[in-house]
Design a protein around this motif. Structure first.
Motif, PDB file in Angstrom:
ATOM      1  N   PRO A 140       0.509  -1.445   0.305  1.00  7.47           N
ATOM      2  CA  PRO A 140      -0.099   0.238   0.053  1.00  7.47           C
ATOM      3  C   PRO A 140       1.124   1.454  -0.058  1.00  7.47           C
ATOM      4  CG  PRO A 140       0.272  -0.949   2.314  1.00  7.47           C
ATOM      5  CD  PRO A 140       1.121  -2.053   1.157  1.00  7.47           C
ATOM      6  N   ILE A 141       0.558   1.954  -0.621  1.00  7.77           N
ATOM      7  CA  ILE A 141       1.664   3.407  -0.705  1.00  7.77           C
ATOM      8  C   ILE A 141       0.512   5.021  -0.412  1.00  7.77           C
ATOM      9  CG2 ILE A 141       2.351   5.262  -2.109  1.00  7.77           C
ATOM     10  CD1 ILE A 141       2.212   3.100  -4.398  1.00  7.77           C
ATOM     11  N   ILE A 142       0.909   5.335   1.217  1.00  4.24           N
ATOM     12  CA  ILE A 142       0.443   6.817   0.913  1.00  4.24           C
ATOM     13  C   ILE A 142       0.982   6.883   1.284  1.00  4.24           C
ATOM     14  CG2 ILE A 142      -1.105   5.140   2.957  1.00  4.24           C
ATOM     15  CD1 ILE A 142       0.783   6.035   5.281  1.00  4.24           C
ATOM     16  N   VAL A 143       0.330   9.230   1.293  1.00  4.45           N
ATOM     17  CA  VAL A 143       1.381   9.896   0.902  1.00  4.45           C
ATOM     18  C   VAL A 143       0.317  10.434   2.157  1.00  4.45           C
ATOM     19  CG1 VAL A 143       1.273  12.209  -0.469  1.00  4.45           C
ATOM     20  CG2 VAL A 143       1.037  10.070  -1.500  1.00  4.45           C
ATOM     21  N   SER A 144       1.258  11.571   2.585  1.00  5.90           N
ATOM     22  CA  SER A 144       0.954  12.542   3.742  1.00  5.90           C
ATOM     23  C   SER A 144       1.716  13.632   3.805  1.00  5.90           C
ATOM     24  CB  SER A 144       2.128  11.486   4.926  1.00  5.90           C
ATOM     25  OG  SER A 144       1.591  12.109   6.219  1.00  5.90           O
ATOM     26  N   ASN A 145       1.538  14.520   4.552  1.00  7.45           N
ATOM     27  CA  ASN A 145       1.564  16.112   4.858  1.00  7.45           C
ATOM     28  C   ASN A 145       2.576  16.033   6.219  1.00  7.45           C
ATOM     29  OD1 ASN A 145       1.116  16.947   2.634  1.00  7.45           O
ATOM     30  ND2 ASN A 145      -0.722  17.840   2.981  1.00  7.45           N
ATOM     31  N   HIS A 146       2.615  14.614   6.666  1.00  9.44           N
ATOM     32  CA  HIS A 146       3.812  14.718   7.844  1.00  9.44           C
ATOM     33  C   HIS A 146       4.954  15.089   6.815  1.00  9.44           C
ATOM     34  CE1 HIS A 146      -0.128  12.894   9.586  1.00  9.44           C
ATOM     35  NE2 HIS A 146       0.647  14.260  11.139  1.00  9.44           N
ATOM     36  N   ARG A 147       5.995  15.444   8.538  1.00  8.36           N
ATOM     37  CA  ARG A 147       7.119  14.919   7.587  1.00  8.36           C
ATOM     38  C   ARG A 147       7.672  13.063   8.288  1.00  8.36           C
ATOM     39  NH1 ARG A 147      11.873  18.060  11.142  1.00  8.36           N
ATOM     40  NH2 ARG A 147      10.808  20.033  10.344  1.00  8.36           N
ATOM     41  N   VAL A 148       7.930  12.678   7.265  1.00  8.87           N
ATOM     42  CA  VAL A 148       7.879  11.116   7.999  1.00  8.87           C
ATOM     43  C   VAL A 148       9.405  10.431   7.896  1.00  8.87           C
ATOM     44  CG1 VAL A 148       5.811  10.775   6.394  1.00  8.87           C
ATOM     45  CG2 VAL A 148       8.119  10.384   5.268  1.00  8.87           C
ATOM     46  N   ALA A 149      10.079  11.108   7.659  1.00 13.23           N
ATOM     47  CA  ALA A 149      11.553  11.175   8.170  1.00 13.23           C
ATOM     48  C   ALA A 149      12.290  11.895   8.559  1.00 13.23           C
ATOM     49  CB  ALA A 149      11.708   9.990   6.981  1.00 13.23           C
ATOM     50  N   LYS A 150      13.126  11.747   9.419  1.00 17.09           N
ATOM     51  CA  LYS A 150      14.440  12.537   9.538  1.00 17.09           C
ATOM     52  C   LYS A 150      15.568  12.513   9.065  1.00 17.09           C
ATOM     53  CE  LYS A 150      15.322  15.865  12.496  1.00 17.09           C
ATOM     54  NZ  LYS A 150      15.643  16.734  13.778  1.00 17.09           N
ATOM     55  N   LYS A 176      15.927   8.644  10.042  1.00 15.55           N
ATOM     56  CA  LYS A 176      14.822   7.592  10.823  1.00 15.55           C
ATOM     57  C   LYS A 176      13.249   7.853  10.492  1.00 15.55           C
ATOM     58  CE  LYS A 176      15.816   7.271  15.227  1.00 15.55           C
ATOM     59  NZ  LYS A 176      14.282   7.272  16.408  1.00 15.55           N
ATOM     60  N   LEU A 177      12.997   7.107  10.688  1.00 16.51           N
ATOM     61  CA  LEU A 177      11.343   6.829  10.290  1.00 16.51           C
ATOM     62  C   LEU A 177      10.675   8.288  11.774  1.00 16.51           C
ATOM     63  CD1 LEU A 177       9.666   5.746   8.543  1.00 16.51           C
ATOM     64  CD2 LEU A 177       9.162   4.195  10.199  1.00 16.51           C
ATOM     65  N   ARG A 178       9.900   8.291  10.991  1.00 16.05           N
ATOM     66  CA  ARG A 178       9.294   8.998  12.401  1.00 16.05           C
ATOM     67  C   ARG A 178       7.162   9.230  12.794  1.00 16.05           C
ATOM     68  NH1 ARG A 178      11.032  15.226  12.808  1.00 16.05           N
ATOM     69  NH2 ARG A 178       9.217  15.550  13.762  1.00 16.05           N
ATOM     70  N   HIS A 179       7.216   8.959  13.743  1.00 17.03           N
ATOM     71  CA  HIS A 179       5.920   8.030  13.487  1.00 17.03           C
ATOM     72  C   HIS A 179       5.097   8.710  14.371  1.00 17.03           C
ATOM     73  CE1 HIS A 179       3.608   5.363  14.861  1.00 17.03           C
ATOM     74  NE2 HIS A 179       2.540   5.321  16.133  1.00 17.03           N
ATOM     75  N   HIS A 180       3.800   8.792  13.198  1.00 15.04           N
ATOM     76  CA  HIS A 180       2.522   9.657  12.997  1.00 15.04           C
ATOM     77  C   HIS A 180       1.921   8.611  13.076  1.00 15.04           C
ATOM     78  CE1 HIS A 180       4.702  13.240  12.348  1.00 15.04           C
ATOM     79  NE2 HIS A 180       5.272  13.092  10.987  1.00 15.04           N
ATOM     80  N   PRO A 181       0.589   8.645  14.367  1.00 19.61           N
ATOM     81  CA  PRO A 181      -0.047   7.291  13.967  1.00 19.61           C
ATOM     82  C   PRO A 181      -0.852   7.355  12.725  1.00 19.61           C
ATOM     83  CG  PRO A 181       0.280   8.820  16.257  1.00 19.61           C
ATOM     84  CD  PRO A 181       1.045   9.880  15.478  1.00 19.61           C
ATOM     85  N   VAL A 182      -1.491   8.151  12.448  1.00 21.63           N
ATOM     86  CA  VAL A 182      -2.565   8.391  11.244  1.00 21.63           C
ATOM     87  C   VAL A 182      -2.339   7.129  10.531  1.00 21.63           C
ATOM     88  CG1 VAL A 182      -2.557  10.310  10.743  1.00 21.63           C
ATOM     89  CG2 VAL A 182      -4.965   9.179  10.273  1.00 21.63           C
ATOM     90  N   ASP A 183      -1.031   7.954   9.952  1.00 23.12           N
ATOM     91  CA  ASP A 183      -0.242   7.841   8.441  1.00 23.12           C
ATOM     92  C   ASP A 183       0.243   5.928   9.261  1.00 23.12           C
ATOM     93  OD1 ASP A 183      -0.431   9.890   7.581  1.00 23.12           O
ATOM     94  OD2 ASP A 183       2.168   9.968   8.049  1.00 23.12           O
ATOM     95  N   GLY A 184       0.017   5.401  10.202  1.00 20.08           N
ATOM     96  CA  GLY A 184       0.458   4.248  10.807  1.00 20.08           C
ATOM     97  C   GLY A 184      -1.429   3.549  10.530  1.00 20.08           C
ATOM     98  N   TYR A 185      -1.933   4.152  10.950  1.00 19.57           N
ATOM     99  CA  TYR A 185      -3.195   3.578  11.239  1.00 19.57           C
ATOM    100  C   TYR A 185      -3.648   2.867   9.189  1.00 19.57           C
ATOM    101  CZ  TYR A 185      -3.718   5.091  15.808  1.00 19.57           C
ATOM    102  OH  TYR A 185      -3.263   4.934  16.831  1.00 19.57           O
ATOM    103  N   ARG A 186      -3.268   4.044   8.897  1.00 16.75           N
ATOM    104  CA  ARG A 186      -3.674   3.441   7.197  1.00 16.75           C
ATOM    105  C   ARG A 186      -3.053   2.819   6.224  1.00 16.75           C
ATOM    106  NH1 ARG A 186      -2.798   8.741   3.838  1.00 16.75           N
ATOM    107  NH2 ARG A 186      -3.914   7.662   2.225  1.00 16.75           N
ATOM    108  N   GLN A 209       6.275  14.800   3.430  1.00 17.66           N
ATOM    109  CA  GLN A 209       6.570  16.194   2.808  1.00 17.66           C
ATOM    110  C   GLN A 209       7.459  16.399   1.761  1.00 17.66           C
ATOM    111  OE1 GLN A 209       7.473  19.444   5.954  1.00 17.66           O
ATOM    112  NE2 GLN A 209       5.295  18.796   6.952  1.00 17.66           N
ATOM    113  N   ASP A 210       8.833  15.100   1.840  1.00 19.45           N
ATOM    114  CA  ASP A 210       9.657  15.142   0.619  1.00 19.45           C
ATOM    115  C   ASP A 210       8.676  14.235  -0.355  1.00 19.45           C
ATOM    116  OD1 ASP A 210      11.685  14.504  -1.286  1.00 19.45           O
ATOM    117  OD2 ASP A 210      12.347  14.383  -0.221  1.00 19.45           O
TER     118      ASP A 210
END
Ligand code: SF4
Length: 510
Positions: A140-150, A176-186, A209-210
């Motif tokens: 599955p591919i999700i696009v997020s407006n979060h900063r998903v990795a640093k 390094k992966l950053r955790h955002h609950p809603v992205d993980g749920y998707r 965001q990148d």
């Protein structure tokens, strides 16, 4: 069941099974109707209100959020590979039901890249920005407006350029992966949807965001948290509790009177902040006042009487200097800082670029700002005078000073010398030492007490993100609004320090 082994009859049976599933273990038919990942974060009472008031329209803020999500998805979809001789891409459209059917059909046909996919099973559904085939399975591919990795030179995270997704194997990238609950749920729901078809690869793709980099993650890492989040829906609250998201929630007009009728403590202490008092049996604002617990009770009383600020015994005016400037920076998501606004000698100086961030225009703008600031500071010191640059909560400014220096060729030690010097004054620290307030000590709360008013009242962070998008597209009125807002912020900092230097008149003691 692998892709290549599916024949037409299998596909039909496959679809019927998908539409009338026996149900995944742990997934229930919630009384609130099918839920999606975003329902599993934040206020659960929202689901109750949604059933009660289905016709309440979305707020401006949530429409703008949806617009930003659409723009992000469109940007990624335009980067993804198109169909070619050995690569088949299908872009799904139509209503929800049509896309659920088409998703299953496309998977059964072994399409390599399926955009706008959707699964629905029993109690939940998931919108996926894509599915990408890997051998006999899909991710599955999700696009997020979060900063998903640093970026982190000591970490590795598999990733692939977005335009090579489905074409190249991922490489280890220093992130390094950053955790955002809603992205993980998707991702978990996407993987469960694939499991129903026996086509789950155990991995998923997240693009943040990148937009140019697609990170590959293990979806199993999110299962437990998603199961827990789904389980909370079994026991939905029967009354509201004020949380941060109430400020932009479409049901606030219904929840607010309920909360006021209950005199609920969350009106004063939103979210979890009131938990320790609830645990002591204090559920109302009045109860907290009566409990006589010192500062919390005095602040609750101030809240009830509409008093925004009280003076602490540790009140102290900020450091002042012969030459003073107030600074406020505006950044756009994770992409860069587009505006360094300065208040100096009674005038506003914006160092701004409306060009896309991350390139030469942002670099030139930063250099111009940094040169102006350092020359003014050096000239002041050379005359034997003192210098102070003020901002309100330096966290964001410090981040973008360091990041801009790194990206645009300014020595880090130059930046560090400034940040750690007494010339860089975080006024918020002075305010925190000096005051307490029932609504917190944000610039928006403190500056009006000091006599400052913004030209536009409800131009918050979210509105500024939306205005920035319009400004880059050439909208002159959006540009003017952003400058006006930034000018208001630097003037607010100036007013607060002037007022504090005068002893913060008109404020009662804590
Ligand atoms: S207004 Fe607040 S409490 Fe009410 S549904 Fe919305 S977020 Fe929940």
């Amino acid at each position: 069941m692998g892709i290549s082994s599916l024949c037409f009859v299998d596909v039909c049976a496959f679809i019927v099974f998908q539409l009338y599933p026996l149900g995944l273990e742990g997934v229930r038919n919630y009384s609130v109707g099918p839920v999606e990942a975003s329902d599993l974060v934040g206020c659960r009472y929202r689901l109750v209100q949604r059933e009660r008031y289905p016709d309440v329209p979305s707020t401006h803020a949530s429409l703008a959020r949806a617009e930003r999500a659409d723009a992000a998805r469109a940007a990624v979809h335009s980067l993804l590979s198109s169909s070619s001789k050995n690569f088949r891409r299908v872009d799904l459209g139509g209503d929800d039901f049509a896309r659920e059917m088409a998703t299953l059909e496309a998977m059964a046909a072994g399409v390599h890249l399926i955009t706008n996919a959707r699964f629905r099973y029993g109690g939940w559904y998931v919108e996926l920005d894509g599915l990408v085939r890997d051998g006999e399975a899909y991710l599955p591919i999700i696009v997020s407006n979060h900063r998903v990795a640093k970026k982190n030179p000591h970490a590795t995270l598999p990733g692939v350029p977005t335009h090579r997704l489905g074409l190249s194997a991922p490489l280890d990238l220093p992130y390094k992966l950053r955790h955002h609950p809603v992205d993980g749920y998707r991702l978990a729901l996407g993987a469960w949807g694939l499991q129903e078809s026996d086509l789950d690869s155990g991995r998923g793709v997240v693009i943040g965001q990148d937009r140019e980099t697609a990170f590959v993650v293990e979806t199993g890492d999110y299962f437990e948290a998603t199961e827990r989040a789904l389980a909370t829906l079994e026991d939905l609250p029967d009354s509201p509790r004020r949380v941060k998201e109430c400020a932009s929630c479409r049901f606030w007009e219904f929840c607010r009177p309920e909360l006021e009728r209950m005199d609920d403590i969350s009106l004063f202490l939103p979210g979890d902040r009131g938990r320790k008092y609830r645990e002591r049996g204090i559920h109302t604002v009045h109860g907290l006042i009566e409990a006589n617990l010192g500062e919390p009770s005095r602040l609750a009383a101030a809240w009830e009487r509409g008093i925004p600020l009280l003076k602490r015994p540790t009140f102290a005016p900020p450091r002042r200097a012969d030459v003073e400037v107030d600074i406020d920076m505006e950044a756009y998501l994770d992409q860069g800082a587009y505006l360094w606004g300065v208040w100096h000698d009674g005038a506003y100086h914006p160092f701004v670029t409306w060009q896309p961030l991350g390139g030469a225009a942002e670099g030139e703008n930063f250099h111009e700002f940094w040169t102006w600031l350092t020359e003014l500071r050096s000239a002041t010191h050379a005359r034997g005078e003192t210098f102070a640059a003020y901002c309100y909560s330096a966290h964001g400014e410090n981040h973008w000073l360091r990041s801009s220096a790194e990206r645009f060729g300014i020595a880090q030690n130059e930046i560090e010398e400034f940040i750690t010097s007494e010339d860089w004054v975080d006024l918020f620290l002075d305010v925190k030492r000096s005051f307490a307030g029932p609504h917190g000590l944000s610039l928006k709360t403190v500056a009006p007490v000091a006599g400052h008013a913004w030209a536009e009242d409800d131009f918050d962070g979210e509105a500024s993100v939306n205005a920035r998008r319009a400004a880059v597209a050439g909208d002159e009125s959006a540009r003017a609004r952003l400058l006006e807002y930034n000018c208001g912020d630097v003037q607010a900092t100036y007013r607060i320090r002037e007022w504090m230097s005068a002893g913060a008149p008109g404020i009662g003691d804590l």
